[in-house]
Structures are given as C-alpha cells and as structure tokens.
Design a protein around this motif. Structure first.
Motif, PDB file in Angstrom:
ATOM      1  N   ARG A 193       1.185  -2.000   0.007  1.00  0.00           N
ATOM      2  CA  ARG A 193      -0.472  -0.302   0.096  1.00  0.00           C
ATOM      3  C   ARG A 193       1.073   1.148   0.029  1.00  0.00           C
ATOM      4  O   ARG A 193       1.633   0.938   0.502  1.00  0.00           O
ATOM      5  CB  ARG A 193      -1.095   0.160   1.428  1.00  0.00           C
ATOM      6  CG  ARG A 193      -2.244   0.719   1.150  1.00  0.00           C
ATOM      7  CD  ARG A 193      -2.592   0.786   2.355  1.00  0.00           C
ATOM      8  NE  ARG A 193      -3.412   1.804   2.687  1.00  0.00           N
ATOM      9  CZ  ARG A 193      -5.354   1.899   3.054  1.00  0.00           C
ATOM     10  NH1 ARG A 193      -4.565   1.309   4.425  1.00  0.00           N
ATOM     11  NH2 ARG A 193      -6.140   3.157   3.150  1.00  0.00           N
ATOM     12  N   TYR A 218     -15.326   6.496  -0.917  1.00  0.00           N
ATOM     13  CA  TYR A 218     -14.019   6.827   0.188  1.00  0.00           C
ATOM     14  C   TYR A 218     -13.104   5.835  -0.213  1.00  0.00           C
ATOM     15  O   TYR A 218     -12.032   5.821   0.201  1.00  0.00           O
ATOM     16  CB  TYR A 218     -15.118   7.053   1.683  1.00  0.00           C
ATOM     17  CG  TYR A 218     -15.653   8.947   0.871  1.00  0.00           C
ATOM     18  CD1 TYR A 218     -15.312   9.583  -0.101  1.00  0.00           C
ATOM     19  CD2 TYR A 218     -16.565   8.817   1.824  1.00  0.00           C
ATOM     20  CE1 TYR A 218     -16.432  10.784   0.544  1.00  0.00           C
ATOM     21  CE2 TYR A 218     -17.069  10.492   2.854  1.00  0.00           C
ATOM     22  CZ  TYR A 218     -17.165  10.668   1.041  1.00  0.00           C
ATOM     23  OH  TYR A 218     -17.600  11.910   0.949  1.00  0.00           O
ATOM     24  N   ARG A 219     -13.851   4.574   0.402  1.00  0.00           N
ATOM     25  CA  ARG A 219     -13.364   3.501   0.118  1.00  0.00           C
ATOM     26  C   ARG A 219     -12.290   3.307  -0.839  1.00  0.00           C
ATOM     27  O   ARG A 219     -10.816   2.395  -0.858  1.00  0.00           O
ATOM     28  CB  ARG A 219     -13.805   2.400   0.770  1.00  0.00           C
ATOM     29  CG  ARG A 219     -13.042   0.752   1.195  1.00  0.00           C
ATOM     30  CD  ARG A 219     -14.275  -0.412   1.547  1.00  0.00           C
ATOM     31  NE  ARG A 219     -14.615  -0.023   3.036  1.00  0.00           N
ATOM     32  CZ  ARG A 219     -14.623  -0.037   3.807  1.00  0.00           C
ATOM     33  NH1 ARG A 219     -12.830  -0.539   4.221  1.00  0.00           N
ATOM     34  NH2 ARG A 219     -15.291   0.418   5.304  1.00  0.00           N
ATOM     35  N   GLY A 222      -9.604   5.417  -1.571  1.00  0.00           N
ATOM     36  CA  GLY A 222      -9.100   5.662  -0.759  1.00  0.00           C
ATOM     37  C   GLY A 222      -7.392   4.347  -0.882  1.00  0.00           C
ATOM     38  O   GLY A 222      -6.561   4.269  -1.092  1.00  0.00           O
ATOM     39  N   ALA A 223      -8.163   3.175  -1.322  1.00  0.00           N
ATOM     40  CA  ALA A 223      -7.253   1.872  -2.207  1.00  0.00           C
ATOM     41  C   ALA A 223      -6.048   2.422  -3.439  1.00  0.00           C
ATOM     42  O   ALA A 223      -5.581   1.825  -3.532  1.00  0.00           O
ATOM     43  CB  ALA A 223      -8.086   0.750  -2.229  1.00  0.00           C
ATOM     44  N   VAL A 227      -3.979   5.360   0.743  1.00  0.00           N
ATOM     45  CA  VAL A 227      -4.195   6.249   1.760  1.00  0.00           C
ATOM     46  C   VAL A 227      -5.907   6.153   2.533  1.00  0.00           C
ATOM     47  O   VAL A 227      -6.368   5.083   1.591  1.00  0.00           O
ATOM     48  CB  VAL A 227      -4.310   7.900   1.224  1.00  0.00           C
ATOM     49  CG1 VAL A 227      -3.325   8.569   1.011  1.00  0.00           C
ATOM     50  CG2 VAL A 227      -5.950   7.856   1.036  1.00  0.00           C
ATOM     51  N   SER A 228      -5.780   6.001   3.727  1.00  0.00           N
ATOM     52  CA  SER A 228      -6.965   5.601   4.370  1.00  0.00           C
ATOM     53  C   SER A 228      -8.846   6.180   3.751  1.00  0.00           C
ATOM     54  O   SER A 228      -8.609   7.145   3.648  1.00  0.00           O
ATOM     55  CB  SER A 228      -7.383   5.586   6.190  1.00  0.00           C
ATOM     56  OG  SER A 228      -7.323   6.866   6.075  1.00  0.00           O
ATOM     57  N   LYS A 229      -9.651   5.797   3.880  1.00  0.00           N
ATOM     58  CA  LYS A 229     -10.840   6.413   3.660  1.00  0.00           C
ATOM     59  C   LYS A 229     -11.209   7.348   4.468  1.00  0.00           C
ATOM     60  O   LYS A 229     -12.038   8.090   3.578  1.00  0.00           O
ATOM     61  CB  LYS A 229     -12.097   5.262   3.691  1.00  0.00           C
ATOM     62  CG  LYS A 229     -12.681   4.859   5.297  1.00  0.00           C
ATOM     63  CD  LYS A 229     -13.287   3.813   5.038  1.00  0.00           C
ATOM     64  CE  LYS A 229     -14.098   3.629   6.576  1.00  0.00           C
ATOM     65  NZ  LYS A 229     -15.338   2.493   6.039  1.00  0.00           N
ATOM     66  N   ASP A 230     -11.122   7.328   5.705  1.00  0.00           N
ATOM     67  CA  ASP A 230     -11.021   8.596   6.754  1.00  0.00           C
ATOM     68  C   ASP A 230     -10.725  10.400   6.254  1.00  0.00           C
ATOM     69  O   ASP A 230     -10.919  11.461   6.390  1.00  0.00           O
ATOM     70  CB  ASP A 230     -10.711   8.437   8.038  1.00  0.00           C
ATOM     71  CG  ASP A 230     -11.552   7.014   8.486  1.00  0.00           C
ATOM     72  OD1 ASP A 230     -12.745   6.428   8.133  1.00  0.00           O
ATOM     73  OD2 ASP A 230     -10.900   6.388   9.281  1.00  0.00           O
ATOM     74  N   ARG A 231      -9.571   9.739   5.958  1.00  0.00           N
ATOM     75  CA  ARG A 231      -8.724  10.656   4.970  1.00  0.00           C
ATOM     76  C   ARG A 231      -9.258  11.596   3.696  1.00  0.00           C
ATOM     77  O   ARG A 231      -9.358  12.524   3.539  1.00  0.00           O
ATOM     78  CB  ARG A 231      -6.892  10.518   4.484  1.00  0.00           C
ATOM     79  CG  ARG A 231      -6.333  11.654   4.125  1.00  0.00           C
ATOM     80  CD  ARG A 231      -4.973  11.473   3.529  1.00  0.00           C
ATOM     81  NE  ARG A 231      -3.807  11.570   5.158  1.00  0.00           N
ATOM     82  CZ  ARG A 231      -2.854  11.237   5.360  1.00  0.00           C
ATOM     83  NH1 ARG A 231      -2.107  11.376   4.356  1.00  0.00           N
ATOM     84  NH2 ARG A 231      -2.524  10.962   6.515  1.00  0.00           N
TER      85      ARG A 231
END
Length: 250
Positions: A193, A218-219, A222-223, A227-231
């Motif tokens: 990742r 978002y998920r 991010g993938a 990065v993460s989905k939260d970011r």
C-alpha cells in the motif's frame, strides 16, 4: 462278502413274505369272488356275467391299493385312496348282504366282511414288501458298492484331507524415501500500500476529490491512492467547507 450275504438273505426273506401275502390275498379274493358272484346271480345277473361284480368291486380295491403305493403326486394319491375306500366299502357291504341272506347270523356276516378287508391288507402288504425289496437292491452307498468300487487317484484325492497351508505375516515395509518433495506454494505477494508523504499531499488530495466527484466511494478512492478512507472523507469535507462561503458570497 458278509454284507452281500446279509443283503441276499434279507432280499429272500422279503420275497418270501411278499409271496405269502399274495397267497393270503388270493385265497381271500377267491372266497369273496364266489360270494359276490352268487349274490349277482341271486339278484338276476346273467350267470355268464356274474363274475363282473367281484372283479369290479374287489378289483377296484386292489388296483387302487397299487396306485396309492406308487402315485407320485398328492392329487394322484388322494384319488387312489378315494377309489380304495369306495371299492372296499362296496365289497364289504356286498359280502355282508350275501352272508346275511344265507345264514341270517351276525357271526356269518362278520366272517364274510373280513374277507375283502384281508384281501386289501394282504395286497397292500405285498406291494410294500416288493418296493422294499427293490429299494434294498438299488440302495446306493451299501457295503457291497463300497467293496466293489475301484480306488483310483481321484478317489484318494477326494478322501484325503488337504494339508492346511500356514499363513505367514509379511514384515512391515521399510519406509521409502521420497524421490522429490513437492515445492511449497508461493504465496501471492500483495501489492504494498502506497503511503502518502507530506510532499505529495496536495496532489493526492486533488486526485481523491476528482475520484469522489466521479462517483468513486471513499474506500475505493483511498485504496487507489494508498490512503485511508477517513483521510479521503476529511479532504472532501474540507473542500465542501471552503466552497460553502464562496457560494454564499456570490
């Protein structure tokens, strides 16, 4: 030889007994024949045909006795016994009537009715003795047959018990070394990742916003960016927060 002599003596005794039984049956039949013939003439039978009555009655009983002794099926034996009983009863009744008309005495009647019964019993006894004599001569497995039977190799093989073979337990097989060891399955390397750094934060933010604007979740966004989905969610939230005052001012 002793067995043969014993068998011969038994056969002669059976033959003699059968002949004696036939003699008794013949004497009884002759007396019953005379009584029934006289009864037939007394009741207006033609004299030259009077003999047919004793032949019909006593002859039926004798023929039925022989048939019952040699019949093979149950139906045949049943029919023979039916004729035997019918012929015997008719002969006994006819002899009794003849004796009563001559003597009018119960003793005379009793003596007369015994004759057809003696004829029947003696005939049956002679048939049974003749059949026993035949069975004695043809019975397999007697001493005479065993003495006369030749002994050959096959007979000895059949009579001699076969030796019992001993069972040996096989030893445990030695372990065999494997010729080759199957290679272990190589795990599929997962794509590392991507970790975002401070230098490319603006670029990742712009790409994330474009992906979300295009309908990517978002998920997934991010993938793709590492990065993460939260970011991604914070970037989108910040972008919307900056756009809100501009929209309100205009």
């Amino acid at each position: 030889m002793n067995s043969f002599a014993r068998l011969r003596s038994v056969s002669l005794a059976v033959v003699a007994a059968a002949i004696a039984a036939l003699a008794v049956a013949g004497a009884s039949f002759f007396r019953s024949f005379t009584a029934l013939s006289e009864l037939a003439v007394a009741y207006h039978f033609p004299t030259e045909q009077a003999w047919t009555l004793p032949i019909a009655l006593d002859g039926l009983a004798i023929a039925a006795t022989a048939s019952a002794a040699v019949a093979k099926t149950r139906r045949g034996r049943g029919y023979a016994w039916f004729l035997l009983v019918a012929g015997t009863v008719a002969s006994v009744v006819a002899n009794g009537i003849h004796a009563y008309e001559l003597t009018a005495s119960p003793v005379g009647v009793g003596i007369a009715v015994v004759l057809p019964l003696v004829t029947l019993a003696a005939t049956h006894l002679a048939i049974e003795l003749a059949r026993q004599h035949r069975d004695d001569e043809t019975e397999p497995g007697t001493d005479r047959d065993r003495d006369a039977a030749p002994v050959d190799d096959e007979t000895e093989l059949e009579t001699t018990p076969a030796p019992v073979a001993l069972l040996r337990v096989a030893p445990d097989p030695e372990p065999v070394a494997e010729a080759s060891v199957a290679p272990k399955a190589t795990p599929v390397a997962r794509k590392p990742r991507r970790i975002a750094t401070a230098g490319d934060g603006d670029e990742l933010r712009d790409r994330a916003l474009r992906l979300v604007a295009d309908g990517v979740t978002y998920r997934d966004a991010g993938a793709k960016l590492g990065v993460s989905k939260d970011r991604v969610y914070r970037w989108v939230k910040e972008q919307r927060a900056t756009e809100a005052p501009v929209a309100a001012a205009s």
